[in-house]
Design a protein around this motif. Structure first.
Motif, mmCIF file in Angstrom:
data_model
loop_
_atom_site.group_PDB
_atom_site.id
_atom_site.type_symbol
_atom_site.label_atom_id
_atom_site.label_comp_id
_atom_site.label_asym_id
_atom_site.label_seq_id
_atom_site.Cartn_x
_atom_site.Cartn_y
_atom_site.Cartn_z
ATOM 1 N N ALA A 1 38.735 39.320 39.648
ATOM 2 C CA ALA A 1 39.891 40.058 39.134
ATOM 3 C C ALA A 1 39.493 41.472 38.734
ATOM 4 N N ARG A 2 38.346 41.601 38.083
ATOM 5 C CA ARG A 2 37.898 42.933 37.665
ATOM 6 C C ARG A 2 37.719 43.850 38.870
ATOM 7 N N ARG A 3 37.140 43.343 39.956
ATOM 8 C CA ARG A 3 36.953 44.178 41.150
ATOM 9 C C ARG A 3 38.302 44.657 41.687
ATOM 10 N N HIS A 4 39.267 43.757 41.721
ATOM 11 C CA HIS A 4 40.585 44.138 42.232
ATOM 12 C C HIS A 4 41.252 45.167 41.323
ATOM 13 N N TYR A 5 41.147 44.972 40.025
ATOM 14 C CA TYR A 5 41.782 45.918 39.100
ATOM 15 C C TYR A 5 41.104 47.285 39.170
ATOM 16 N N GLU A 6 39.809 47.302 39.375
ATOM 17 C CA GLU A 6 39.120 48.589 39.501
ATOM 18 C C GLU A 6 39.509 49.296 40.798
ATOM 19 N N ARG A 7 39.764 48.507 41.859
ATOM 20 C CA ARG A 7 40.276 49.112 43.089
ATOM 21 C C ARG A 7 41.685 49.644 42.861
ATOM 22 N N MET A 8 42.497 48.890 42.149
ATOM 23 C CA MET A 8 43.843 49.358 41.790
ATOM 24 C C MET A 8 43.774 50.696 41.062
ATOM 25 N N LEU A 9 42.855 50.790 40.087
ATOM 26 C CA LEU A 9 42.738 52.004 39.294
ATOM 27 C C LEU A 9 42.260 53.173 40.148
ATOM 28 N N SER B 1 48.445 49.930 48.625
ATOM 29 C CA SER B 1 47.085 49.507 48.291
ATOM 30 C C SER B 1 46.958 49.204 46.800
ATOM 31 N N CYS B 2 47.561 50.045 45.963
ATOM 32 C CA CYS B 2 47.550 49.800 44.515
ATOM 33 C C CYS B 2 48.232 48.473 44.191
ATOM 34 N N SER B 3 49.402 48.280 44.774
ATOM 35 C CA SER B 3 50.166 47.065 44.500
ATOM 36 C C SER B 3 49.412 45.829 44.972
ATOM 37 N N SER B 4 48.813 45.916 46.145
ATOM 38 C CA SER B 4 48.061 44.785 46.686
ATOM 39 C C SER B 4 46.871 44.434 45.807
ATOM 40 N N ALA B 5 46.162 45.460 45.318
ATOM 41 C CA ALA B 5 44.998 45.221 44.457
ATOM 42 C C ALA B 5 45.426 44.585 43.136
#
Length: 315
Positions: free
Chosen positions: A36-44, A16-20
């Protein structure tokens, strides 16, 4: 939870981290920063969950790297306060991990990155206090870089970072008008970059870095009115840039660097030989930029205007 269940949960969070992260990178490439910000915040968020549930070296280091990635995003958005907060978080995690794992060279690299990134942010903030903060950060990063290189193996990327930090400290010294200190830093960076260029003969980046270093030394010599030294350093840089352009004639960055060097050599010629010789260099500078960008490009037009008002201009 059985061992197999734990492995499955962990792998799910890793995926999930890698995908985000990949989705964030793709959104940035497509010019969609909010997405992009939404995806990076999900990654975090997923990285935090992973480190909390499975707090080993790997997951906690990945969390540090996720904060760095988030910081990179905010730098690109020119939101330096948010970037600094993210880098500080990543740096703090890396610092705790190094205390627990003092021989892990990856953590030294993570610390070097964090200190350097925060130094760059301080520089962009501006002001005397920020300059002092930047110098402290780069000095700490340099000590880490030296430790990494001494620990070996002699990874070219680690040595390149060492040279880059030495150059950065030289630039800061030059901005403070401490030209002697700047010269010392540039000399150290030159030694590193000469070694790399000699060892990595086919590596364009190593030659490009060496060309930049000779240009820095030329700029410093010109400020000191050591015109022969300035010319010699600029000539070295010019030869390296011309060779790079021979490898890739469409390289706009190298063409722009060549144009700049011709202009600087014109400045030296104006002071040593006179306007006729200077004008030849200035004409070369303009011709390179005109061919690379075209006559209507803002940089070409700016250079044309500058050269028309120059003492060596025939008009």
């Amino acid at each position: 939870m059985t061992r197999w269940d734990a492995v499955r949960v962990r792998q799910g969070l890793v995926d999930s981290c890698s995908s985000a992260e990949q989705a964030g990178d793709q959104a940035l490439r497509k010019g969609r920063p909010r997405e992009a910000r939404r995806h990076y915040e999900r990654m975090l968020a997923e990285s935090i969950r992973l480190a909390e549930q499975f707090p080993d070296l790997s997951t906690r280091r990945d969390l540090s790297l996720s904060f760095n990635k988030y910081g990179d995003f905010w730098v690109g958005a020119d939101r330096l306060d948010q970037a600094a907060q993210a880098y500080e978080e990543g740096l703090a995690i890396a610092g705790r991990l190094r205390e627990e794992n003092p021989d892990d060279i990856r953590l030294l690299r993570d610390l070097r990155f964090g200190e350097s990134a925060l130094g760059e942010i301080a520089l962009r903030t501006g002001g005397p206090a920020a300059q002092d903060t930047a110098r402290d950060r780069f000095t700490t990063a340099l000590a880490l870089a030296e430790h990494i290189v001494e620990a070996g193996p002699l990874d070219p990327a680690d040595r390149r970072e060492l040279g880059a930090l030495q150059e950065r400290l030289g630039l800061l010294a030059a901005e403070r008008q401490d030209l002697d200190e700047a010269a010392r830093w540039y000399a150290r960076a030159l030694a590193v970059r000469r070694e790399l260029a000699a060892e990595l003969k086919g590596d364009a980046q190593a030659r490009r870095d060496l060309g930049v270093q000779y240009e820095r030394l030329g700029d410093l010599a010109l400020r000191r009115r050591d015109l022969e030294a300035a010319r010699a350093h600029y000539d070295e840089s010019l030869s390296l840039r011309r060779a790079l352009l021979g490898d890739d004639p469409r390289d706009l960055a190298t063409q722009r660097a060549l144009s700049t060097l011709c202009e600087r050599l014109g400045d030296v010629a104006l002071l040593t030989e006179g306007p006729e010789q200077a004008r030849q260099w200035y004409d070369d500078s303009f011709a390179i930029l005109d061919a690379a960008y075209g006559p209507r490009h803002p940089e070409t037009r700016t250079l044309r205007k500058k050269l028309r008002s120059h003492p060596a201009s025939p008009n």
